[in-house]
Motif scaffolding. Structure first.
Motif, mmCIF file in Angstrom:
data_model
loop_
_atom_site.group_PDB
_atom_site.id
_atom_site.type_symbol
_atom_site.label_atom_id
_atom_site.label_comp_id
_atom_site.label_asym_id
_atom_site.label_seq_id
_atom_site.Cartn_x
_atom_site.Cartn_y
_atom_site.Cartn_z
ATOM 1 N N ALA A 57 20.052 33.998 49.578
ATOM 2 C CA ALA A 57 18.639 34.260 49.264
ATOM 3 C C ALA A 57 18.076 33.197 48.332
ATOM 4 N N VAL A 58 18.834 32.855 47.293
ATOM 5 C CA VAL A 58 18.388 31.826 46.354
ATOM 6 C C VAL A 58 18.301 30.475 47.057
ATOM 7 N N GLY A 59 19.290 30.173 47.896
ATOM 8 C CA GLY A 59 19.288 28.900 48.620
ATOM 9 C C GLY A 59 18.114 28.751 49.558
ATOM 10 N N MET A 60 17.739 29.844 50.219
ATOM 11 C CA MET A 60 16.639 29.766 51.179
ATOM 12 C C MET A 60 15.276 29.671 50.498
ATOM 13 N N THR A 61 15.194 30.053 49.216
ATOM 14 C CA THR A 61 13.924 29.902 48.490
ATOM 15 C C THR A 61 13.835 28.558 47.766
ATOM 16 N N MET A 62 14.866 27.749 47.860
ATOM 17 C CA MET A 62 14.847 26.465 47.177
ATOM 18 C C MET A 62 13.719 25.533 47.626
ATOM 19 N N PRO A 63 13.284 25.576 48.900
ATOM 20 C CA PRO A 63 12.125 24.743 49.259
ATOM 21 C C PRO A 63 10.892 25.060 48.425
ATOM 22 N N SER A 66 8.454 19.036 42.761
ATOM 23 C CA SER A 66 7.842 17.804 43.273
ATOM 24 C C SER A 66 6.533 17.520 42.566
ATOM 25 N N ILE A 67 5.687 18.545 42.465
ATOM 26 C CA ILE A 67 4.382 18.378 41.819
ATOM 27 C C ILE A 67 4.557 18.045 40.334
ATOM 28 N N SER A 68 5.503 18.724 39.688
ATOM 29 C CA SER A 68 5.723 18.514 38.255
ATOM 30 C C SER A 68 6.227 17.111 37.956
ATOM 31 N N SER A 101 11.607 14.959 49.502
ATOM 32 C CA SER A 101 12.743 14.764 50.401
ATOM 33 C C SER A 101 13.743 15.900 50.261
ATOM 34 N N ALA A 102 13.875 16.419 49.024
ATOM 35 C CA ALA A 102 14.756 17.573 48.820
ATOM 36 C C ALA A 102 14.217 18.794 49.547
ATOM 37 N N THR A 103 12.899 18.963 49.529
ATOM 38 C CA THR A 103 12.278 20.077 50.243
ATOM 39 C C THR A 103 12.542 19.976 51.737
ATOM 40 N N VAL A 142 15.117 21.805 56.621
ATOM 41 C CA VAL A 142 15.699 21.458 57.924
ATOM 42 C C VAL A 142 17.134 21.958 58.026
ATOM 43 N N PHE A 143 17.909 21.765 56.959
ATOM 44 C CA PHE A 143 19.289 22.254 56.961
ATOM 45 C C PHE A 143 19.326 23.770 57.139
#
Length: 446
Positions: A52-58, A65-67, A249-251, A256-257
């Motif tokens: 659950a935590v991994g899937m909310t990482m985007p 990214s904005i920060s 790029s991390a997002t 995608v992964f």
């Protein structure tokens, strides 16, 4: 003001270490903080909680990214202006960066709180995993605002000649996180909601420490009455683009992964990738510590026309990156079993997958370090096109090419080799871009 940066009596090494040591202590504490949070979730909630935590990482990556986009772009510009003794302009850049970031992050967090269910569906989760994600996002909305402000204040505090304060804020943060995670997850058994609330409390504890720099006037920057102007925002955006692309790029990578893993593999693969995400963030933190320590030196020296100092610090950055890259590679590759066991308890299928994933990820670590170091250097000296090119190549072009090859050629454990593929090829381009910039600079100043 900026007495540390403006000291001609100190050698390049002394100045670099004056920033690097407290920065690395802060990075170590933050990495520990993240590891503790992951361990509490893995041990207290299980692999499904990690998924659950991994899937909310985007979502988290978008806010980061904005920060970083606004924070690094604004702080670099401010430092250049301070190097030119243009202090009012540097103060204005800080004020506009802070106000604009707060406005954007608040509105985005409000949207996440309202539409958490729709976001969970969009992320592709169903069943119990979907419910966990909705609960997590609803409470994490406030975290995203707090974390955004923490990142921005950290960048500006360091560029204002106070590299130790972020370290102190991290110490406070880790204490709050330890107590809150333990109480909310294990004592009150609040599950994923408890983990989210602990994260929120941690961020606002850190803000209370960082804001003392401005209230107590420890540097040139102060918290004045906000005058709503945006005349410096375009320049901040232009300078911050490479950092934005690194974060975006991390997002893209995570999204995608997750899509491929949840559709082509199993929940065990998704949970294993969540562990890889955590390790990736820790690696980025470590190498980001080098960038954070050197960026004020590069930017201020550029504004002060101290090009020999820039080259001297760059050599120190290269040595630091190489040493850390080798160390982290060895640790990740030969201690993969111990790392997995430390983070989470699970069935044999999950543990076997996770060990392979960690071992293969470790091979990419030295390349990640050099790509980030070179990109950050080029950004700090306002060579934004070259810095942005590195970010696009490693985070988009070669990453997507690697995923395409893996999904079509059926390479064994190929999904875990994509990062190595992308980072190794990008490394060749990074070295070329770096020497291109140095040759151009030498011609201009000889």
């Amino acid at each position: 003001m900026n007495e540390l940066l403006n000291s001609d009596s100190k050698s390049d090494k002394e100045l670099y270490l004056a920033y690097l040591i407290p920065t690395f202590i802060a990075v170590f504490i933050k990495a520990t903080l993240m590891s503790i949070d992951t361990v509490f979730i893995g041990q207290g909630i299980g692999p499904l909680g990690l998924a659950a935590v991994g899937m909310t990482m985007p979502v988290n990556a978008v806010f980061s990214s904005i920060s970083v986009f606004i924070g690094i772009g604004g702080a670099a510009l401010m430092s250049i202006q301070f190097g030119k003794n243009h202090f009012p302009k540097g103060q204005a850049i800080f004020e506009q960066s802070l106000f604009f970031l707060f406005l954007i992050s608040f509105l985005a967090a409000l949207a996440i709180f309202i539409f958490n269910g729709e976001i969970a569906n969009t992320l592709g989760a169903d069943g119990e995993l979907n419910l966990l994600i909705k609960d997590y996002l609803a409470f994490m909305a406030l975290f995203y605002v707090g974390h955004s402000i923490v990142l921005l204040l950290t960048f500006f505090t360091m560029n204002d000649g106070n590299p130790k304060l972020p370290m102190y804020s991290m110490i406070v943060g880790i204490v709050v996180c330890l107590v809150a995670d333990y109480l909310l997850i294990f004592v009150f058994e609040m599950g994923i909601k408890g983990a989210a609330i602990a994260s929120v409390l941690t961020q606002f504890a850190m803000i209370s420490v960082l804001i003392s720099h401005f209230i107590l006037r420890k540097g040139a920057l102060t918290l004045n009455r906000v005058v709503v102007k945006f005349n410096h925002i375009p320049s901040i955006f232009k300078t911050g683009i490479p950092a934005l692309l690194i974060e975006l790029s991390a997002t893209v990578t995570i999204s995608v992964f997750n899509y491929i893993l949840i559709n082509e593999y199993s929940e065990s693969h998704v949970a294993a990738f969540s562990l890889i995400i955590n390790l990736t963030v820790i690696v980025l933190l470590v190498f980001g510590g080098i960038s954070q320590a050197s960026q004020p030196l590069f930017s201020y020296s550029l504004g002060h026309n101290q090009f020999e100092r820039i080259k001297g610090v760059l050599k120190l950055v290269a040595c630091s990156t190489a040493a850390l890259g080798v160390l982290l590679f060895a640790l990740g590759y030969w201690a993969a079993n111990s790392i997995v066991d430390f983070y989470v308890q699970g069935e044999k299928e999950f543990l076997d997958i996770a060990v392979i994933a960690v071992s293969l990820f470790a091979l990419s670590i030295p390349f990640i370090g050099f790509n980030l170091a070179i990109s950050s250097f080029l950004q700090a000296v306002k060579s934004t096109i070259l810095a942005s090119s590195i970010s696009v190549l490693r985070g988009f072009v070669f990453l997507l090419l690697g995923l395409f090859l893996v999904t079509n050629l059926g390479i064994e454990n190929g999904i875990w080799k994509v990062t190595l593929f992308a980072e190794a090829i990008t490394f060749v381009f990074s070295i070329y871009f770096l020497f291109f910039y140095l040759r151009k600079t030498n011609r201009l100043h000889n």
